[in-house]
Design a protein around this motif. Structure first.
Motif, PDB file in Angstrom:
ATOM      1  N   ARG A  69     -22.843  32.213 -12.828  1.00  0.00           N
ATOM      2  CA  ARG A  69     -21.800  31.028 -11.530  1.00  0.00           C
ATOM      3  C   ARG A  69     -22.971  29.529 -12.174  1.00  0.00           C
ATOM      4  N   ASN A  70     -22.165  29.390 -11.974  1.00  0.00           N
ATOM      5  CA  ASN A  70     -22.198  27.630 -11.777  1.00  0.00           C
ATOM      6  C   ASN A  70     -23.499  27.294 -12.778  1.00  0.00           C
ATOM      7  N   VAL A  71     -23.649  27.943 -14.135  1.00  0.00           N
ATOM      8  CA  VAL A  71     -24.393  27.551 -15.195  1.00  0.00           C
ATOM      9  C   VAL A  71     -23.336  27.297 -16.403  1.00  0.00           C
ATOM     10  N   GLU A 127     -29.527  34.053  -5.448  1.00  0.00           N
ATOM     11  CA  GLU A 127     -28.377  35.048  -6.416  1.00  0.00           C
ATOM     12  C   GLU A 127     -28.643  36.379  -6.515  1.00  0.00           C
ATOM     13  N   ASP A 184     -33.103  33.175 -16.041  1.00  0.00           N
ATOM     14  CA  ASP A 184     -32.850  32.463 -15.636  1.00  0.00           C
ATOM     15  C   ASP A 184     -33.604  31.772 -17.201  1.00  0.00           C
ATOM     16  N   ILE A 185     -33.009  30.284 -18.033  1.00  0.00           N
ATOM     17  CA  ILE A 185     -34.115  29.246 -18.451  1.00  0.00           C
ATOM     18  C   ILE A 185     -34.834  28.453 -18.266  1.00  0.00           C
ATOM     19  N   ALA A 213     -28.482  32.553 -15.050  1.00  0.00           N
ATOM     20  CA  ALA A 213     -28.738  32.209 -14.585  1.00  0.00           C
ATOM     21  C   ALA A 213     -29.245  31.977 -12.870  1.00  0.00           C
ATOM     22  N   VAL A 234     -34.344  34.219 -19.671  1.00  0.00           N
ATOM     23  CA  VAL A 234     -33.406  34.121 -20.847  1.00  0.00           C
ATOM     24  C   VAL A 234     -32.469  33.149 -20.889  1.00  0.00           C
ATOM     25  N   ASN A 235     -32.629  32.104 -22.278  1.00  0.00           N
ATOM     26  CA  ASN A 235     -31.473  31.492 -22.209  1.00  0.00           C
ATOM     27  C   ASN A 235     -30.240  32.194 -23.104  1.00  0.00           C
ATOM     28  N   LEU A 236     -29.592  31.557 -22.129  1.00  0.00           N
ATOM     29  CA  LEU A 236     -27.906  32.097 -22.398  1.00  0.00           C
ATOM     30  C   LEU A 236     -27.130  31.617 -23.942  1.00  0.00           C
ATOM     31  N   PHE A 241     -30.619  24.876 -25.412  1.00  0.00           N
ATOM     32  CA  PHE A 241     -29.754  25.635 -24.939  1.00  0.00           C
ATOM     33  C   PHE A 241     -28.592  25.267 -24.419  1.00  0.00           C
ATOM     34  N   THR A 252     -29.854  21.993 -13.196  1.00  0.00           N
ATOM     35  CA  THR A 252     -30.124  21.438 -11.698  1.00  0.00           C
ATOM     36  C   THR A 252     -29.750  23.049 -11.537  1.00  0.00           C
ATOM     37  N   ASN A 253     -30.493  23.926 -11.429  1.00  0.00           N
ATOM     38  CA  ASN A 253     -31.138  24.296  -9.874  1.00  0.00           C
ATOM     39  C   ASN A 253     -31.121  24.938  -9.161  1.00  0.00           C
ATOM     40  N   HIS A 254     -29.270  23.954  -8.265  1.00  0.00           N
ATOM     41  CA  HIS A 254     -28.908  24.042  -6.745  1.00  0.00           C
ATOM     42  C   HIS A 254     -28.085  25.292  -6.862  1.00  0.00           C
ATOM     43  N   THR A 255     -28.817  26.121  -5.535  1.00  0.00           N
ATOM     44  CA  THR A 255     -27.992  27.080  -5.416  1.00  0.00           C
ATOM     45  C   THR A 255     -28.342  27.739  -4.086  1.00  0.00           C
ATOM     46  N   ARG A 262     -23.866  31.676  -1.575  1.00  0.00           N
ATOM     47  CA  ARG A 262     -23.322  31.041  -2.334  1.00  0.00           C
ATOM     48  C   ARG A 262     -22.068  31.810  -3.020  1.00  0.00           C
TER      49      ARG A 262
HETATM   50  C1  SAM Z   1     -26.804  25.704 -10.809  1.00  0.00           C
HETATM   51  S1  SAM Z   1     -27.695  27.239 -11.066  1.00  0.00           S
HETATM   52  C2  SAM Z   1     -26.823  28.446 -10.769  1.00  0.00           C
HETATM   53  C3  SAM Z   1     -27.285  29.458 -10.175  1.00  0.00           C
HETATM   54  C4  SAM Z   1     -26.936  30.834  -8.904  1.00  0.00           C
HETATM   55  N1  SAM Z   1     -26.177  30.908 -10.397  1.00  0.00           N
HETATM   56  C5  SAM Z   1     -25.909  29.894  -8.630  1.00  0.00           C
HETATM   57  O1  SAM Z   1     -24.761  29.733  -8.977  1.00  0.00           O
HETATM   58  O2  SAM Z   1     -25.835  29.774  -7.235  1.00  0.00           O
HETATM   59  C6  SAM Z   1     -27.637  26.539 -12.435  1.00  0.00           C
HETATM   60  C7  SAM Z   1     -29.187  27.475 -12.792  1.00  0.00           C
HETATM   61  O3  SAM Z   1     -28.466  27.338 -15.192  1.00  0.00           O
HETATM   62  C8  SAM Z   1     -29.678  27.657 -15.651  1.00  0.00           C
HETATM   63  N2  SAM Z   1     -29.792  27.139 -16.730  1.00  0.00           N
HETATM   64  C9  SAM Z   1     -29.189  25.673 -17.901  1.00  0.00           C
HETATM   65  N3  SAM Z   1     -29.133  26.483 -19.082  1.00  0.00           N
HETATM   66  C10 SAM Z   1     -29.019  27.357 -18.711  1.00  0.00           C
HETATM   67  C11 SAM Z   1     -29.311  28.356 -20.353  1.00  0.00           C
HETATM   68  N4  SAM Z   1     -28.949  27.986 -21.049  1.00  0.00           N
HETATM   69  N5  SAM Z   1     -29.582  29.061 -20.221  1.00  0.00           N
HETATM   70  C12 SAM Z   1     -29.971  30.176 -18.983  1.00  0.00           C
HETATM   71  N6  SAM Z   1     -29.547  29.521 -17.953  1.00  0.00           N
HETATM   72  C13 SAM Z   1     -29.111  28.196 -17.722  1.00  0.00           C
HETATM   73  C14 SAM Z   1     -30.542  26.518 -15.281  1.00  0.00           C
HETATM   74  O4  SAM Z   1     -32.326  26.974 -15.131  1.00  0.00           O
HETATM   75  C15 SAM Z   1     -30.210  26.586 -13.626  1.00  0.00           C
HETATM   76  O5  SAM Z   1     -31.430  27.184 -12.737  1.00  0.00           O
END
Ligand code: SAM
Length: 291
Positions: free
Chosen positions: A233-235, A132, A158-159, A126, A215-217, A38, A91-94, A98
């Motif tokens: 954002r923030n991934v 969001e 999200d993944i 994500a 979706v796995n980015l 991932f 980390t799922n912080h959101t 935001r």
């Molecule tokens: C910190 S949260 C950001 C949430 C939102 N975008 C925000 O800015 O508040 C990061 C998210 O990225 C997801 N994530 C991590 N790796 C990923 C991947 N390879 N593909 C898709 N999502 C992923 C995590 O599961 C998590 O929910």
């Protein structure tokens, strides 16, 4: 899935999971897996974090040793254990609203200046537990409903299956409503009663604007179509520079001409080939005008 040998039989003494300590080999086995599957980099300095989260997961799944857990992870063809590993390590912080300037820009510069009354397509990549995409849907509903114009359609992905389950429910405790936006959010959300006292729920018309998908980015995108706006954002902060570059290139190809990409305020596209125009902090635009 293949991986390095982790421990010799003599080394593989069971450890009490409440104080899971990972050997260097075990830590690398997990970080290699996280990078490969991932894209998330869990470099040096993350040993304690990884050990704590892994310990918690192994306890929940009733594994008594790392070896046992890792063997199962390798043997499991369904990918179910991998999904749970991802859920526990990322980390799922959101929060709602935001990085608020992004939502001001969305309304004032994108909604207000759109050319024709065709529904915009927006992707919250994500999206974590949904705050969001729901913020996007709520501001869109307020803007477009007042003008009797077509509402955007939103893909939220999200993944993490756990985060997506929460997002799909669209139900949040009052303490998740961002303090400064709480009055506005309370006005737009349904208030729980009885055993749901203290909870708020998205209205059906808001929920129907959003399609949630896993979706796995770091993999090539499934057939998602083109978008006018992408929030990612923030991934990317968790990805290597190469993984970020490839992802940005794919986002650029997935945007309609004139479309916008929003990244987190601590993320930058500096040093990447993408052809997008930098508009203001953390906002980029694909050149051209959509026909
Ligand atoms: C910190 S949260 C950001 C949430 C939102 N975008 C925000 O800015 O508040 C990061 C998210 O990225 C997801 N994530 C991590 N790796 C990923 C991947 N390879 N593909 C898709 N999502 C992923 C995590 O599961 C998590 O929910």
């Amino acid at each position: 899935m293949t991986g390095p040998p982790l421990q010799t039989a003599a080394e593989s003494q069971q450890k009490p999971l409440s104080i899971l300590s990972l050997s260097r080999k075990e830590f690398s086995a997990i970080t290699d897996l996280a990078r490969r599957e991932f894209g998330v980099e869990l470099g040096p300095g993350k040993e304690q974090l990884v050990a704590a989260r892994l310990g918690k997961l192994m306890r929940r799944l009733h594994f008594s040793s790392f070896r046992e857990f890792y063997d199962q992870l390798q043997a499991d063809r369904s990918g179910g254990y991998l999904v749970q590993l991802i859920d526990s390590l990322t980390t799922n912080h959101t929060s709602f609203f935001r990085e608020q300037p992004h939502f001001d820009f969305l309304v004032e510069r994108i909604f207000a200046r759109r050319e024709a009354d065709r529904p915009l397509r927006i992707w919250s990549a994500a999206c974590s537990s949904g705050e969001e995409p729901y913020t996007i849907a709520l501001v869109a509903q307020e803007y477009f409903a007042a003008r009797a114009a077509s509402l955007p359609t939103i893909l939220a992905s999200d993944i993490s299956t756990h985060a997506l389950d929460i997002a799909r429910k669209g139900t949040y405790p009052a303490n998740r409503l961002q303090q400064s936006f709480a009055p506005w959010l309370r006005k737009h959300l349904l208030r729980g009663e009885g055993r749901w006292e203290g909870w708020f729920r998205m209205r059906p018309e808001i929920m129907s604007m959003i399609e949630f998908r896993r979706v796995n980015l770091i993999e090539s995108f499934p057939d998602l179509g083109r978008f006018d706006v992408i929030f990612c954002r923030n991934v990317m902060i968790y990805f290597s520079h190469e993984t970020q570059s490839r992802l940005i290139q794919r986002f650029a190809n997935t945007l309609n001409p004139g479309g916008y990409l929003f990244v987190g305020h601590s993320e930058t596209l500096t040093g990447m080939q993408h052809g997008l125009e930098h508009i203001q902090p953390a906002i980029y635009r694909k050149r051209g005008i959509r026909k």
